[in-house]
Design a protein around this motif. Sequence first.
Motif: not given
Length: 460
Positions: A181-185, A209-213
Motif C-alpha cells: 500500500l505504501l508503495s502505491i501511495v 513496483s509490487t512485483f519488485k516488492l
Amino acid sequence: MLSTSLLLSILLILVLGKILGIAAERMGMPSLVGELLTGIILGPMMLGIIHPAAAGSEDPLKFLSDLGILFMMFLMGLSIDIESVMKTNSRSAASITIIGAAIVLALSTALMAVIGMALGQDLYTSVIQGCLIGVGLTSTSTVIGFRYLSEIGDRFSNVFKTLVAVEVTDGIFSIMALAVLLSIVGLLAKGSTGAAIDTNGFMSEVGWSTFKLFLLMLGFMIFVIKFGGVVTDWLLGVSRKSRDEQSIITLSLIVLFAVATLSDWLELTYVIGAFLAGAILAGSPYSSTVIEPRIRAIGYGLFIPIFFAYTGISMDFSALFKAPSIRLAGNLALPCYLLLFLGLLVIVMAGKYIGTRAGCALSGGYKGYEAHRIGVSLMCAGEDALVIVGIGASISASPGGQHIISNELLSIVGLIVIVSSLLAPIFMKRSYEEKDYTPPVASHTRTGLNGKSKGRYRSL
C-alpha cells in the motif's frame, strides 16, 4: 533540545500511563488502553496540559512517538518464528488470517469510500484511507486471549496453539499489505501533479513496483530461514565473547537502524525495515534470553507508552458528532464519523469471527466450540492498528497535500481498539462457561529453534 515543558510532559505521560496501564490490566484489558486514556486526559480533550504540534513544526514529543513505532515493529519482528509457524498450525492460521483480513479490508474500504464521498472527498483519497484503515484493522490483539487462557491454565490446547500461529501470520500479512500500500501511495504522490493520470502507465508502474516488492520480501524470507540465523549467531557470538550483554544490545540496535535506513532508502519505509531487522534477529539463540527482554524494556519503558499517549493526545472524539449527517430511514440521521465508527467496529469484530469460523472449517481438525473460542479471542483490534494508521497520519498521497489519515480517523481507530478491548473479554468468558470444561495439560512446553520458547506469549 530538552526543555522544562518536554521533561514535564514525559514525566506526566510515564506516571499517569503506568497507573492507568496497571488499572487496565487488572480489568482484563491491554495496558495500551490506559496509555491511550493518558493522552486523552492530558491532551486538548480534557485537561489540555499537552498539545500536539501544529502541522509543519518540529515536535520532540512526536519524534519520541515515532521511535515508539520503530521499537514496536522491531519487537513484532522479533516475535516472528517463520520456521516454527510453517511446521505447526500453519494451514489453519493462514486460512484464518487471509479470510478474516479479506473481509475486514474489503468492507472497511467500501464503507470508507461511501463515508468519504458523503463528506465531499474524491474517490481515490477515500479508497486509500479505507485501505490503510483496513490494513491496520486486520491486525489482531491476542494479548487478551493469551492472558485469559493463561489464567485458567490452558496453555496446551488447540485453541492456544492456533492463537500463537495466527499472531505470527497476522503480523506477516499486515506488514506485507502495508508495504504494498505504501508503495502505491508513493507512486500516487509522485504522479499527482494536477494533470490527469495515465491509467495504463500508472497501473503498469504499480504492478512492477509490487512485483519488485514481492521479490524483495520473498528473498528476505528465504534469507531468514536459510542464512539469517547463522549470520546473526556468528555476529552475536563475537559480541558475546566480551561477556558483556550490553554489546549484544548495541549490535541489535545497529542491525535495527541499519536495516531501517536501508529499507527507507529502498522506499519501503523505515517501519518495514524495523520489522525485518527484528525477524533477522529472531533466529538468534540470544533473542528470547537477552535481546527481546532488554529491547522490550527500552521500548515499553519509554518510547511505546509515549507513542500511545501521543496518539490519545491527537484524538478528538467530539469530531464524531460534528461531521455532516447521513439520513438512514425516516427521521433517523447519524453523523458520518459516528456511523463510520459503528460500521468499522461491527466489520472488525464480526469479520474476524466469521473469518475464523470459515478458516477453521476450511483447514479442518477443529470442533465447533474450539472454532468459536478462537473466533471470539480474535475479535479485538490490535495495537498494531494504531501504528499502521499512525503512519498514515504522517504521510500524504500528494506533494503538499493533507495527510492521508486525519485526527478524526485516528480517533475512530483508537476508539475501536478501546471498545473492542472492552467487549472481547466478555465474549471470551462466556465461551468458557461450560461446567465440564477442564484445561488440557501437557508434560512439556512448546519450543522453537534452539529449544527456546517461541511466540509473543513469552512475556505474559
